[in-house]
Scaffold this motif. Structure first.
Motif, short mmCIF file in Angstrom:
data_model
loop_
_atom_site.label_atom_id
_atom_site.label_comp_id
_atom_site.label_asym_id
_atom_site.label_seq_id
_atom_site.Cartn_x
_atom_site.Cartn_y
_atom_site.Cartn_z
N PHE A 73 0.87 -1.17 0.00
CA PHE A 73 0.00 0.00 0.00
C PHE A 73 0.92 1.22 0.00
O PHE A 73 1.67 1.44 0.97
N LEU A 74 0.86 2.01 -1.08
CA LEU A 74 1.78 3.14 -1.22
C LEU A 74 1.02 4.45 -1.37
O LEU A 74 0.15 4.58 -2.23
N ASP A 75 1.38 5.42 -0.52
CA ASP A 75 0.84 6.77 -0.69
C ASP A 75 1.58 7.43 -1.84
O ASP A 75 2.82 7.39 -1.90
N VAL A 76 0.86 8.02 -2.75
CA VAL A 76 1.49 8.62 -3.93
C VAL A 76 2.26 9.88 -3.56
O VAL A 76 3.37 10.11 -4.03
N GLU A 77 1.68 10.74 -2.70
CA GLU A 77 2.24 12.07 -2.47
C GLU A 77 3.17 12.15 -1.25
O GLU A 77 3.03 13.04 -0.42
N MET A 78 4.10 11.22 -1.13
CA MET A 78 5.06 11.34 -0.03
C MET A 78 6.07 12.44 -0.36
O MET A 78 6.40 12.67 -1.52
N LYS A 79 6.59 13.10 0.68
CA LYS A 79 7.34 14.34 0.49
C LYS A 79 8.70 14.14 -0.18
O LYS A 79 9.14 14.98 -0.96
N THR A 80 9.40 13.05 0.12
CA THR A 80 10.72 12.86 -0.48
C THR A 80 10.61 12.02 -1.75
O THR A 80 10.47 12.55 -2.84
N LEU A 81 10.65 10.69 -1.58
CA LEU A 81 10.46 9.80 -2.73
C LEU A 81 8.98 9.48 -2.86
O LEU A 81 8.38 8.90 -1.96
N SER A 82 8.38 9.84 -3.98
CA SER A 82 6.93 9.63 -4.15
C SER A 82 6.60 8.15 -4.22
O SER A 82 7.46 7.30 -4.53
N GLY A 83 5.34 7.85 -3.96
CA GLY A 83 4.90 6.46 -4.06
C GLY A 83 5.04 5.92 -5.46
O GLY A 83 5.35 4.74 -5.65
N MET A 84 4.85 6.78 -6.47
CA MET A 84 4.98 6.34 -7.86
C MET A 84 6.43 5.96 -8.17
O MET A 84 6.70 4.93 -8.79
N ASP A 85 7.39 6.80 -7.72
CA ASP A 85 8.80 6.49 -7.95
C ASP A 85 9.23 5.27 -7.14
O ASP A 85 10.06 4.47 -7.60
N THR A 86 8.67 5.12 -5.95
CA THR A 86 8.96 3.93 -5.14
C THR A 86 8.48 2.68 -5.87
O THR A 86 9.20 1.67 -5.94
N ALA A 87 7.28 2.75 -6.44
CA ALA A 87 6.73 1.61 -7.18
C ALA A 87 7.60 1.27 -8.39
O ALA A 87 7.83 0.09 -8.69
N LYS A 88 8.11 2.29 -9.07
CA LYS A 88 8.97 2.05 -10.24
C LYS A 88 10.23 1.31 -9.83
O LYS A 88 10.71 0.42 -10.54
N ARG A 89 10.78 1.67 -8.67
CA ARG A 89 11.99 0.98 -8.20
C ARG A 89 11.69 -0.45 -7.79
O ARG A 89 12.51 -1.36 -7.99
N ILE A 90 10.51 -0.67 -7.21
CA ILE A 90 10.10 -2.04 -6.86
C ILE A 90 10.01 -2.89 -8.12
O ILE A 90 10.55 -4.01 -8.18
N ARG A 91 9.34 -2.36 -9.14
CA ARG A 91 9.19 -3.10 -10.39
C ARG A 91 10.55 -3.34 -11.06
O ARG A 91 10.81 -4.43 -11.60
N GLN A 92 11.41 -2.35 -11.04
CA GLN A 92 12.73 -2.49 -11.65
C GLN A 92 13.52 -3.61 -10.98
O GLN A 92 14.14 -4.44 -11.64
N SER A 93 13.47 -3.63 -9.65
CA SER A 93 14.17 -4.67 -8.90
C SER A 93 13.60 -6.06 -9.20
O SER A 93 14.34 -7.03 -9.38
N GLN A 94 12.28 -6.15 -9.31
CA GLN A 94 11.65 -7.44 -9.60
C GLN A 94 12.00 -7.92 -11.00
O GLN A 94 12.22 -9.12 -11.21
N GLU A 95 12.09 -6.99 -11.95
CA GLU A 95 12.46 -7.37 -13.32
C GLU A 95 13.91 -7.83 -13.38
O GLU A 95 14.23 -8.82 -14.05
N GLU A 96 14.79 -7.12 -12.67
CA GLU A 96 16.22 -7.48 -12.69
C GLU A 96 16.45 -8.85 -12.08
O GLU A 96 17.35 -9.58 -12.49
N ARG A 97 15.64 -9.20 -11.08
CA ARG A 97 15.79 -10.49 -10.41
C ARG A 97 14.88 -11.57 -10.99
O ARG A 97 14.88 -12.70 -10.49
N SER A 98 14.12 -11.20 -12.03
CA SER A 98 13.13 -12.12 -12.61
C SER A 98 12.19 -12.64 -11.54
O SER A 98 11.78 -13.81 -11.54
N SER A 99 11.85 -11.76 -10.59
CA SER A 99 10.94 -12.12 -9.50
C SER A 99 9.50 -11.89 -9.91
O SER A 99 9.22 -11.04 -10.76
#
Length: 241
Positions: free
Chosen positions: A49-75
């Motif tokens: 569950f990610l809040d989109v409007e977080m003050k530093t790293l947004s929820g959208m950018d956080t989600a992009k990093r999660i997806r990138q990590s999952q793709e790199e690990r073929s998870s």
């Protein structure tokens, strides 16, 4: 079931945790006050569950990093549910294959509906990870996990199973492999049986899979393929197109 709740508003975090606990007992729930804190933990969660409007790293950018990590690990892809006060982020949610989008203030009825479907999807994904077929390779029975198969190719009296761990060449018939793999696979051509989870793009006569290989899509099957692929996606299948 591991669930992450990430929001820089402590009251909002506690509200979501309360709603989760009312609906699911025994889940491991971890709360974070920022996307950086959650990513630094390097934990993998079934549902985010990610809040989109977080003050530093947004929820959208956080989600992009999660997806990138999952793709790199073929998870396998985790379920991401965004929580926000603004509808304008809805389109961006599709870019990270978000499961759903909840608007603040979060309606308890809406939350229950979305969370119930998310739990069903998470359970289905877990079961999908454990599915396998048994083949005889050089006289030895071998287990091949469905999640590892890109596609299966017919070659005279043999079939070649293309997987993330290389290829396996065995004696067999495509009709038999089609029955063994079951739903989630599509016979796009008499010579090809494709794992729909591995499809990255398609057009009227070609299907590309995550390995980069291109498969022939019989033109007479195009309409049926699109219908079956949409059904697969609607039923909770992993979509990478």
């Amino acid at each position: 079931m591991k669930i992450a709740v990430c929001d820089d508003d402590s009251a909002a975090r506690e509200h979501i945790i309360l709603l989760i606990n009312e609906q699911l007992q025994g889940a491991e729930i971890v709360s974070f006050s920022s996307g950086e804190e959650m990513l630094d933990s390097q934990d993998r969660f079934d549902i985010y569950f990610l809040d989109v409007e977080m003050k530093t790293l947004s929820g959208m950018d956080t989600a992009k990093r999660i997806r990138q990590s999952q793709e790199e690990r073929s998870s396998p892809k985790s379920i991401i549910i965004f929580i926000t006060g603004y509808e304008r982020y809805m389109q961006d949610a599709f870019d990270v294959s978000a499961f759903h989008y909840l608007l603040k203030p979060v309606s308890e009825e809406k939350f229950r509906s979305v969370f119930e479907r998310a739990l069903t999807e998470a359970k289905t994904s877990s079961e999908r990870l454990e599915r396998y077929i048994l083949i005889k390779n050089s006289g030895v029975q071998q287990k091949v996990y469905i999640r590892d198969i890109y596609y299966i190719e017919s070659a005279n009296k043999k079939v070649i199973i293309h997987t993330q761990n290389g290829t396996l060449e065995i004696y067999g018939k495509m009709d038999e492999l089609e029955k063994m793999t079951g739903s989630g696979f599509y016979r796009c051509h008499r010579c090809y049986l494709v794992n729909m989870e591995m499809i990255t793009s398609y057009n009227i006569d070609t299907i590309r899979v995550a390995s980069g290989d291109k498969l022939i899509l019989a033109q007479k099957k195009y309409t049926d393929f699109v219908r079956q692929y949409m059904k697969y996606a609607k039923d909770g299948g992993i979509v990478n197109v």
